[in-house]
Design a protein around this motif. Structure first.
Motif, PDB file in Angstrom:
ATOM      1  N   ASN A 245       0.787  -1.127   0.094  1.00 35.08           N
ATOM      2  CA  ASN A 245      -0.205   0.224  -0.114  1.00 35.08           C
ATOM      3  C   ASN A 245       0.992   1.196  -0.007  1.00 35.08           C
ATOM      4  OD1 ASN A 245      -2.093   1.562   0.196  1.00 35.08           O
ATOM      5  ND2 ASN A 245      -2.910   1.038   2.145  1.00 35.08           N
TER       6      ASN A 245
ATOM      7  N   GLN B 160       2.899   3.976  -3.969  1.00 30.65           N
ATOM      8  CA  GLN B 160       1.843   4.093  -4.880  1.00 30.65           C
ATOM      9  C   GLN B 160       2.022   3.803  -6.390  1.00 30.65           C
ATOM     10  OE1 GLN B 160       0.034   8.126  -5.532  1.00 30.65           O
ATOM     11  NE2 GLN B 160      -0.205   8.192  -3.384  1.00 30.65           N
ATOM     12  N   TRP B 161       0.930   3.431  -6.990  1.00 33.19           N
ATOM     13  CA  TRP B 161       0.671   3.198  -8.522  1.00 33.19           C
ATOM     14  C   TRP B 161       1.652   1.826  -8.683  1.00 33.19           C
ATOM     15  CZ3 TRP B 161      -3.184   5.571  -9.547  1.00 33.19           C
ATOM     16  CH2 TRP B 161      -3.581   5.616 -10.744  1.00 33.19           C
TER      17      TRP B 161
ATOM     18  N   GLN C 186      -4.351   9.589  -6.563  1.00 32.64           N
ATOM     19  CA  GLN C 186      -4.160   9.059  -5.189  1.00 32.64           C
ATOM     20  C   GLN C 186      -5.709   8.329  -4.727  1.00 32.64           C
ATOM     21  OE1 GLN C 186      -3.798  11.698  -1.787  1.00 32.64           O
ATOM     22  NE2 GLN C 186      -2.944  10.110  -0.477  1.00 32.64           N
TER      23      GLN C 186
ATOM     24  N   TRP D 178      -5.965   5.209  -6.807  1.00 29.97           N
ATOM     25  CA  TRP D 178      -5.099   4.286  -6.014  1.00 29.97           C
ATOM     26  C   TRP D 178      -5.576   3.576  -4.672  1.00 29.97           C
ATOM     27  CZ3 TRP D 178      -1.535   0.855  -6.565  1.00 29.97           C
ATOM     28  CH2 TRP D 178      -0.756   0.703  -5.240  1.00 29.97           C
TER      29      TRP D 178
END
Lengths: 343, 297
Positions: A40, A43-44, A185, A188
């Motif tokens: 987690n 990101q991405w 975000q 995500w």
């Protein structure tokens, strides 16, 4: 009513998932939680989640349980998670780059009141049509039909209120609406939390569906046994959990029996005024709780009189060592999950 | 007026909720006459309870059909509440279904849901409690939980009777009662039958206790109706009964053995009292004959 709220009932079978030891499955779930929470942070980076979804699909296939059966258990929670996540999707703006910007739209009060009026008229006509005898008679018992009808009536009322409100305002004044900014975000978080929830819920449902409850508790006890060093009552816990699991089916039987008995006496949860339904409910639960408490007291006495208590470490009648399949699956699972963190 | 109260035609039932499917009823057809007292008999798991749960709509007849008083229970337009009021059913261990804080409230629960006026309601509760021997003025305001097991069972029976059913189904009514409680319960049941003329269906695995009051017997085995008839005709076939894990009452076994030895016993000897009466009479006849024999010698 009872058939679709029986959580964690074991389905006998001989699929690959049934042959795995309870310990293996528990370890796999634990590892999945850790890996997905670590992933987690980056990101991405979708690789861990793609691997997790692959494992979910693979374990559904390996469980040998009908898809329809599984869907009945999963559908409600998944829809709940999804709908609650949609709200975080529409949340306020943040610093991360925007992917998609909607609006802002500038609306004049006249336009709003016209839209409200059209909406009110349209929904009102549809709601009235639902109340007409031919439709109402045919679909009266359908849950979705009744839901639709109440939603239509609500929308009509809301639109009428909006119309009345905007009528009083200066007609050429403009109201800004939006803008709705969807950032990377947000997307995500939406994807990641949905995958985490879905994977964990599916895994744990499959665990209880493919593992004999007794084996499950034994596996848990073995995994927890290092905690004995810390003087934690692992064996007491195991005994309590075993007894609890053992009596879930008995309790369900009793609920069904009691429901029928009260129905035969005129208790009816689905018809009548709210007061009557509440009475029926209390008639059912008072008797159920009394019966359950009496049963628990009887059981405690019976166990006590047979000297059944958890004094010290319990041994197992059938010791089940981990087999080749367990090691194989554990290693592949661990490598693929951990490896996906770095690729 | 049609004199068949309950008509069952080609009824089967399979429990689908369990992981392992099991056929509980298999092509059962029967007719229960109005006003009679019949008993459904079978070993554990023979489908007795499943069968009677079709009579008041707790289970839907698929496939097959059940007609109660001319009304098709499986029909789409059937009013289940009216049906359940007409067909009262007392489950196993009915005393565990009591919930209200006073006996009056508990008995009044069913009729209250029928939308009766206050006076009518009170009259019905009073009558029902009178029939089962728990007068309203003495017991009405007491808690059902301070009564004995047999008395609580009678309160549950009163709760059904207060709805004035035309058919009364009793599922294992005497399980867990001692001899005295059992005799009392059946005495009150007989009174109910005589006063209200209800069609009564007993479900039991014990033939001895239904022999005295049932007019007809239906024997179920593995979901099939294997025998039906009057108690005398059913008990006469004790060999076959044993194959279905049932035993004829000891008295009837004795009578059958006596008949086999060539002792002429009339067919209508059904209870211990009858047998006693018959033996007394034969003894008197013998005593009359004895002096003649002694005078001759």
């Amino acid at each position: 009513m009872l058939t679709n709220m029986s959580p964690g009932i074991f389905y006998p079978g001989t699929g690959p998932l049934h042959r795995l030891q309870a310990r293996t499955k528990l370890l796999m779930i634990g590892l999945a939680v850790v890996v997905m929470l670590i992933a987690n942070q980056h990101q991405w980076h979708f690789a861990p989640y793609i691997v997790a979804v692959t494992w979910v699909l693979g374990s559904i296939f390996g469980a040998g349980i009908g898809l329809r059966e599984l869907w009945r258990r999963l559908s409600f929670l998944l829809m709940l998670v999804f709908s609650s996540l949609l709200f975080t999707f529409l949340g306020g703006s943040s610093s991360s780059p925007a992917v998609w910007t909607l609006g802002p739209w500038l609306l004049r009060n006249v336009t709003i009141s016209h839209i409200a009026l059209f909406l009110a008229i349209g929904c009102g006509i549809l709601a009235l049509a639902c109340l007409l005898p031919p439709l109402a008679k045919r679909y009266r018992s359908r849950f979705f039909f009744r839901l639709l009808r109440s939603i239509l009536i609500l929308v009509t009322c809301g639109a009428l209120l909006l119309f009345g409100w905007t009528m009083g305002l200066p007609p050429q004044h403009t109201v800004p609406l939006g803008p709705i900014i969807i950032t990377r975000q947000r997307i995500w978080i939406l994807v990641v939390s949905f995958v985490i929830f879905m994977a964990l819920y599916t895994f744990s449902t499959l665990l209880t569906m493919t593992t004999n409850p007794v084996a499950l508790i034994e596996g848990l006890t073995i995994l927890l046994s290092p905690l004995r060093r810390l003087k934690l009552p692992v064996d007491d816990f195991a005994l309590m959990a075993l007894l609890g699991l053992r009596f879930i089916p008995t309790l369900l039987d009793e609920v069904e029996q009691l429901q029928k008995a009260q129905a035969a006496r005129g208790a009816d949860l689905l018809h009548g005024t709210w007061r009557e339904r509440l009475q029926s409910f209390s008639s059912f639960f008072t008797a159920l709780i009394q019966g359950t408490l009496r049963r628990a007291a009887d059981l405690a006495t019976a166990l006590e009189s047979r000297g059944y208590r958890s004094s010290g470490q319990r041994t197992l009648l059938y010791e089940k060592p981990l087999r080749r399949l367990d090691y194989l699956i554990l290693i592949i699972f661990g490598l693929s999950m951990l490896g996906s963190l770095f690729f | 007026m049609n004199d068949v109260m309950i008509e069952v035609a080609h009824l089967s039932h399979t429990y689908t909720t369990a992981p392992v499917k099991k056929k509980a009823l298999d092509d059962v057809s029967m007719q229960i006459p109005r006003g009679e007292c019949v008993a459904v008999i079978g070993f554990n798991g023979s489908g007795k309870s499943t069968l009677v749960q079709h009579f008041n709509g707790l289970l839907r007849p698929t496939p097959g059909s059940v007609r109660v008083d001319g009304v098709d229970v499986g029909g789409a337009q059937v009013n289940l509440r009216a049906l359940r009021q007409k067909v009262g059913m007392l489950f196993q261990f009915p005393e565990s279904q009591l919930f209200a804080s006073t006996i009056y409230q508990d008995v009044a629960f069913g009729p209250q849901r029928m939308g009766l006026g206050r006076h009518e309601l009170r009259a019905r509760v009073k009558h029902a409690l009178d029939i089962v021997g728990l007068p309203l003025q003495d017991y009405g305001q007491r808690s059902p939980f301070e009564l004995s097991g047999g008395q609580r069972r009678r309160v549950a029976l009163a709760g059904i009777l207060a709805m004035t059913p035309r058919v009364l189904i009793l599922d294992e009514p005497s399980v867990g009662l001692d001899g005295e409680g059992r005799a009392e319960f059946y005495a009150y049941l007989q009174r109910v039958r005589q006063e209200q003329g209800v069609t009564t269906i007993l479900v039991s695995h014990d033939m001895a206790e239904v022999a005295a009051i049932a007019d007809g017997l239906y024997v179920l085995h593995h979901g099939k109706l294997v025998m039906q008839g009057t108690p005398a005709s059913v008990f006469a076939q004790s060999e076959q009964l044993r194959r279905w894990d049932l035993a004829a009452p000891p008295l009837h076994e004795l009578l059958a053995a006596l008949r086999q030895r060539g002792i002429a016993l009339p067919e209508d000897v059904m209870s211990v009292e009858d047998a006693f009466h018959f033996l007394q009479q034969t003894q008197k006849q013998k005593q009359k004959q004895l002096p003649d024999v002694s005078s001759r010698s």
